[in-house]
Design an enzyme around this catalytic site. Sequence first.
Site, short mmCIF file in Angstrom:
data_model
loop_
_atom_site.label_atom_id
_atom_site.label_comp_id
_atom_site.label_asym_id
_atom_site.label_seq_id
_atom_site.Cartn_x
_atom_site.Cartn_y
_atom_site.Cartn_z
N HIS A 96 0.85 -1.18 0.02
CA HIS A 96 -0.03 -0.05 -0.07
C HIS A 96 1.07 1.20 0.13
O HIS A 96 0.33 2.14 0.70
CB HIS A 96 -1.06 -0.02 1.29
CG HIS A 96 -2.02 -1.08 1.33
ND1 HIS A 96 -3.22 -0.87 0.82
CD2 HIS A 96 -1.78 -2.23 1.92
CE1 HIS A 96 -3.89 -2.03 1.04
NE2 HIS A 96 -3.07 -2.76 1.58
N HIS A 111 -3.91 1.12 12.06
CA HIS A 111 -3.75 -0.21 12.83
C HIS A 111 -5.32 -0.78 13.07
O HIS A 111 -5.99 -0.24 13.67
CB HIS A 111 -3.22 -0.04 14.16
CG HIS A 111 -2.71 -1.31 14.81
ND1 HIS A 111 -2.76 -2.53 14.40
CD2 HIS A 111 -2.10 -1.32 15.99
CE1 HIS A 111 -2.40 -3.18 15.35
NE2 HIS A 111 -2.17 -2.63 16.32
N ASN A 124 -10.31 -2.95 2.58
CA ASN A 124 -9.93 -3.16 1.12
C ASN A 124 -11.18 -2.81 0.18
O ASN A 124 -12.28 -3.15 0.89
CB ASN A 124 -9.28 -4.45 0.65
CG ASN A 124 -7.72 -4.33 1.21
OD1 ASN A 124 -6.88 -3.52 1.15
ND2 ASN A 124 -7.19 -5.53 1.13
FE1 HDE Z 1 -2.31 -4.82 5.34
N1 HDE Z 1 -0.67 -3.87 5.93
N2 HDE Z 1 -1.73 -6.69 6.15
N3 HDE Z 1 -4.14 -5.74 4.90
N4 HDE Z 1 -3.22 -3.10 4.97
C1 HDE Z 1 -0.36 -2.87 5.81
O1 HDE Z 1 0.88 -1.52 7.27
C2 HDE Z 1 -0.60 -6.87 6.68
C3 HDE Z 1 -4.60 -7.01 4.84
C4 HDE Z 1 -4.48 -2.80 4.55
O2 HDE Z 1 -3.37 3.61 3.94
C5 HDE Z 1 0.86 -2.49 6.40
O3 HDE Z 1 1.07 0.73 7.62
C6 HDE Z 1 -0.65 -8.40 7.02
C7 HDE Z 1 -5.86 -7.14 4.81
C8 HDE Z 1 -4.38 -1.46 4.08
O4 HDE Z 1 -1.84 3.39 5.31
C9 HDE Z 1 1.54 -3.76 7.22
C10 HDE Z 1 -1.76 -8.82 6.48
C11 HDE Z 1 -6.39 -5.92 4.46
C12 HDE Z 1 -3.10 -0.92 4.39
C13 HDE Z 1 0.25 -4.69 6.57
C14 HDE Z 1 -2.45 -8.02 5.95
C15 HDE Z 1 -5.26 -4.95 4.63
C16 HDE Z 1 -2.31 -1.94 4.71
C17 HDE Z 1 2.01 -1.76 5.38
C18 HDE Z 1 -2.08 -10.35 6.57
C19 HDE Z 1 -7.72 -5.68 4.18
C20 HDE Z 1 -2.76 0.77 4.22
C21 HDE Z 1 2.11 -0.43 5.86
C22 HDE Z 1 -2.17 -10.85 7.75
C23 HDE Z 1 -8.52 -5.79 5.41
C24 HDE Z 1 -2.92 1.62 5.18
C25 HDE Z 1 1.24 -0.17 7.12
C26 HDE Z 1 -2.44 2.64 4.71
C27 HDE Z 1 -1.07 -1.77 5.07
C28 HDE Z 1 0.33 -6.10 7.05
C29 HDE Z 1 -3.47 -8.14 4.97
C30 HDE Z 1 -5.42 -3.64 4.39
C31 HDE Z 1 2.86 -4.24 6.65
C32 HDE Z 1 0.39 -8.94 7.94
C33 HDE Z 1 -6.63 -8.64 4.65
C34 HDE Z 1 -5.66 -0.78 3.69
O5 HDE Z 1 1.54 -3.79 8.40
#
Ligand code: HDE
Length: 710
Positions: A81, A345, A154
């Site tokens: 993202h 978060h 998402n």
């Molecule tokens: Fe994320 N995801 N994600 N994700 N995610 C991040 O956090 C992660 C997942 C989502 O505009 C990171 O600050 C793991 C699902 C959005 O700043 C990180 C897993 C969904 C955004 C991270 C997922 C999301 C992130 C990277 C699997 C939909 C952007 C930068 C277990 C519900 C937020 C950050 C923004 C961002 C980890 C899967 C949505 C690395 C480990 C499912 C919208 O922490």
Amino acid sequence: MEGKDKNKPKQVDAHSKDEQLENFRESSEGEFLTTAQGVKVSHTDDSLKAGERGPTLMEDFHFREKLTHFDHEPIPERIVHARGSGVHGYFECYESMTEYTMASFLSEKGKKTPVFVRFSQVVGNKGSADTVRDVRGFATKFYTDEGNYDLVGNNIPIFFIQDAIKFPDLVHAIKPDPDNHMPQASAAHDTFWDFISLMPESMHMVLWVLSDRAIPRSYSMMEGFGVNTFRFINAQGQARFVKFHWKPKKGMHSLVWDEAQKIAGKDPDFLRRDLWESIEMGQPFEFELGVQMIDEADEFKFDFDVLDVTKIWPEEDVPVKIIGKMTLNRNPDNFFAETEQVAFHPGNVVRGIDVTNDPLLQGRLFSYLDTQLIRLGGPNFTEIPINRPVVPVHNNQRRAYHRQTINKGKVNYFPNSLDDGFPKPAPAEEGGYVHYTERVDGHKIRNRSESFRDHFSQAKLFWNSLSQPEKKHLVEAAHFELGKVDNKNIRKRMVELFAQVDSVLAEQVAMGIGVPAPSGISPSPITKSSPALSMTNTVKSAKGRKVAILVDDGYNHAQLVQIEQALKQAGAQAQIVSMLLGTKKSMDGQEIEVDKPHVATASIMFDAIIIPGGHLSIEAMKKQGDALHFINEAFKHCKPIAALSEGVNLVRESSIQDIHLADSNQIVSDKGVVTALQPDSIAEFTERFIQALSEHRHWEREPSKALVPA
Ligand code: HDE
């Protein structure tokens, strides 16, 4: 003094986040340039030197400070993202939800809570294009009067994997290859499909990503989902499983893949610009918040596991209750300070909302805080203005990099007697957060629940629910993605997985990627469909649409003015397009300013085109390849096209085929092409055009060699 008086949250209204941020917003209007120490600078164009042609002196503190700050300006981009756009707004609650949740921002009809939203692409780097095929992030920070609540969602309601431990593998596979760092912002390469072909649990998500949902026309025209299963808890301690939905007021609409790729070159900021310009023009983005709730007692009554993130809860089985509306209406002042530094978060929950044992959510609860520490340089990122809650913060934290708050006093521990025990924990009656007392017991085990094993039924449900054009687009997307996969075994394995969903799907995909259609594989027997999953069943509106008006000298001004007025009334935006910038003269001597010249735009930047009459204007455009290309390309992408009077001749001159064009004063509307020679009423003509515009795209125009038989 009692803790409750001291810590009493101040009343928050929808604008208080702005006021609170006000202290941090700086404007240099009318001010002198200073160093970071506040010393006024008299000269910033030459460094301090020993003689005009001599070496720069170390003692030049202004030079050193300027360069040092510059050298340290980048911070790590988000691992996923990375590319995104932020916007402020507010959420308004439609009705009290206290029967289901204690969450204060959902407690009263009409209650407003400030929000900040960041929309994003997932895979590409910060500088990649907006219109790539990808999931879109939809993260919302609610600055509630009981602390910050983040709904980090998402635009696709499910996910590729069931357990967070697979996330690094998934992301490594989809990101550019480690040896040559290609391709950028695209899943279309061997490593991604290699991984997916070995991960049957991804099949449902893969179909969504190959569908038109992955190329939205606008951030305001896509749904949002909390994806993971959360809990609502009411004041009586009763819990319900809950899934969150954002429903766009403008409906769901997508680009065409050919168009999306061309836009990526012509305007890589397409979605970002659409958001920014729309807000600047005073047209907010609006989404309704919906919830699906399942009683704890009904946890096992469904043919899917409520904790399995690869499953939707079909809306026809578990209705979406609409509980409020979000209005996004203010652009950030500074991209870095707000959009880049905002830290979401999923573990930022407030009283009345709790997490569940969904194993993907559990992993996310670790990852987001961890990632902020490296990205924002330490645990004080919560003090950055965009991340601060609007309620007071009291705790015993005093240190770490870039501490902003200057806490008074000696006491930074609990329990203490020196400060009468303050700040002291708040009991539940005083608003203290209490975790839901779910009973949990079991063996420590690295395994997947049997109830998570069905990977194909809902993939089939999704496929069954799509319209014919949507199915066709999905198959073509698979041809594109897998057409870029060199390894034939990977392509074969993918087709075998598609065959477990649907045999027509598998055959159609196989046909385009040079592998045999698999035999002997039984597809999922599911025959059910869910109308809510098709983008054809959505709001139809002309709001927020962009229309190109093609003109040259000698155009019909009266017609143009009426067209512009009608579009404005419908909430659409018109731009005058001509060969070159400058003014154009109408047949009766009026003038109009051109907004975009052919060289700087294209039909892909618009939702529709309209050509007013005017003999000379049309004769000039007949000789312009770009004007004709405008029509041909808009036609290919199934966009509405309208032409009046002599304008119809320009359409005749294009390559459009199999369309009935007007040869009288009757208005003819055929597959989104609206024409008339001298209609009695221009108002009726524009109405027919706006109707065609509201339909979005006219898929019936797509080549008849439909891939998927009706
Ligand atoms: Fe994320 N995801 N994600 N994700 N995610 C991040 O956090 C992660 C997942 C989502 O505009 C990171 O600050 C793991 C699902 C959005 O700043 C990180 C897993 C969904 C955004 C991270 C997922 C999301 C992130 C990277 C699997 C939909 C952007 C930068 C277990 C519900 C937020 C950050 C923004 C961002 C980890 C899967 C949505 C690395 C480990 C499912 C919208 O922490």
